[in-house]
Motif scaffolding. Structure first.
Motif, mmCIF file in Angstrom:
data_model
loop_
_atom_site.group_PDB
_atom_site.id
_atom_site.type_symbol
_atom_site.label_atom_id
_atom_site.label_comp_id
_atom_site.label_asym_id
_atom_site.label_seq_id
_atom_site.Cartn_x
_atom_site.Cartn_y
_atom_site.Cartn_z
ATOM 1 N N ARG A 1 -24.895 16.639 17.381
ATOM 2 C CA ARG A 1 -25.987 17.089 16.620
ATOM 3 C C ARG A 1 -25.575 18.343 15.817
ATOM 4 O O ARG A 1 -26.416 18.044 14.265
ATOM 5 C CB ARG A 1 -26.876 17.881 17.423
ATOM 6 N N GLU A 2 -25.087 18.736 16.821
ATOM 7 C CA GLU A 2 -24.286 20.049 15.548
ATOM 8 C C GLU A 2 -23.653 19.726 14.499
ATOM 9 O O GLU A 2 -23.217 20.335 13.148
ATOM 10 C CB GLU A 2 -23.606 21.147 16.161
ATOM 11 N N ASP B 1 -19.127 16.400 8.396
ATOM 12 C CA ASP B 1 -18.279 17.216 9.476
ATOM 13 C C ASP B 1 -17.668 15.816 9.651
ATOM 14 O O ASP B 1 -17.513 15.846 10.973
ATOM 15 C CB ASP B 1 -18.254 18.300 10.152
ATOM 16 N N ARG B 2 -17.320 14.923 9.457
ATOM 17 C CA ARG B 2 -16.169 14.226 9.652
ATOM 18 C C ARG B 2 -15.304 14.379 10.002
ATOM 19 O O ARG B 2 -14.699 14.038 12.014
ATOM 20 C CB ARG B 2 -16.183 12.992 9.343
ATOM 21 N N GLU B 3 -13.798 15.250 10.387
ATOM 22 C CA GLU B 3 -13.505 15.589 11.038
ATOM 23 C C GLU B 3 -13.615 16.132 12.282
ATOM 24 O O GLU B 3 -13.563 16.023 13.747
ATOM 25 C CB GLU B 3 -11.935 16.461 10.630
ATOM 26 N N ARG B 4 -14.578 17.130 12.387
ATOM 27 C CA ARG B 4 -15.621 17.548 13.508
ATOM 28 C C ARG B 4 -16.195 16.680 14.683
ATOM 29 O O ARG B 4 -15.778 16.107 15.721
ATOM 30 C CB ARG B 4 -15.907 18.382 13.557
ATOM 31 N N PHE B 5 -16.751 15.133 13.499
ATOM 32 C CA PHE B 5 -17.368 14.967 15.056
ATOM 33 C C PHE B 5 -16.650 13.427 15.656
ATOM 34 O O PHE B 5 -16.364 13.152 16.616
ATOM 35 C CB PHE B 5 -17.843 13.529 13.827
ATOM 36 N N GLU B 6 -14.817 13.301 14.409
ATOM 37 C CA GLU B 6 -14.277 12.377 15.283
ATOM 38 C C GLU B 6 -13.474 12.833 16.277
ATOM 39 O O GLU B 6 -13.676 12.421 17.790
ATOM 40 C CB GLU B 6 -12.757 12.116 14.367
ATOM 41 N N VAL C 1 -14.800 15.237 18.518
ATOM 42 C CA VAL C 1 -15.806 15.200 19.837
ATOM 43 C C VAL C 1 -16.235 13.927 20.062
ATOM 44 O O VAL C 1 -15.612 14.292 21.097
ATOM 45 C CB VAL C 1 -16.993 15.810 19.353
ATOM 46 N N ARG C 2 -16.087 13.357 19.076
ATOM 47 C CA ARG C 2 -15.824 11.420 19.962
ATOM 48 C C ARG C 2 -15.096 10.788 21.013
ATOM 49 O O ARG C 2 -15.704 10.617 21.797
ATOM 50 C CB ARG C 2 -16.233 10.716 18.298
ATOM 51 N N ALA C 3 -13.572 12.039 20.172
ATOM 52 C CA ALA C 3 -12.385 11.369 21.034
ATOM 53 C C ALA C 3 -12.295 12.262 22.657
ATOM 54 O O ALA C 3 -11.756 11.797 23.224
ATOM 55 C CB ALA C 3 -11.361 12.013 19.772
#
Length: 96
Positions: free
Chosen positions: A28-29, A35-40, A42-44
């Motif tokens: 959510r943040e 922020d695609r890099e941060r999202f990836e 967090v997902r990993a």
């Protein structure tokens, strides 16, 4: 990958529910549109430790060296370099 527990902000002994709620809060943040890099990352991190079996596999088999970006992001924003103490200098220089 840097420590997935640090990325999600959970303790090593966190439960599945705690890890899932930390993952959802982190998503959510930083949604992928912002922020695609941060999202990836967090997902990993979530995929690496999402359940007990994966946490054990990560603990046993993930020995990948961190990248330079991982190391730089691990240094917290409140880090302040300071001069070494006299004892440390003497030890590094080999003085007795």
């Amino acid at each position: 990958m840097i420590d997935p527990y640090r990325i999600l902000g959970v303790e090593f002994a966190a439960s599945d529910e705690t890890i899932r709620s930390a993952y959802l809060a982190a998503i959510r943040e930083s949604p992928p549109e912002r922020d695609r890099e941060r999202f990836e990352s967090v997902r990993a991190a979530y995929e690496a430790i999402s359940d007990r079996r994966r946490r054990l596999a990560h603990q046993l088999f993930d020995h990948s060296p961190p990248t330079l970006d991982d190391l730089l992001s691990a240094v917290s924003s409140d880090f302040v370099p300071r001069p070494p103490s006299e004892n440390r200098l003497l030890r590094v220089l080999g003085a007795k």
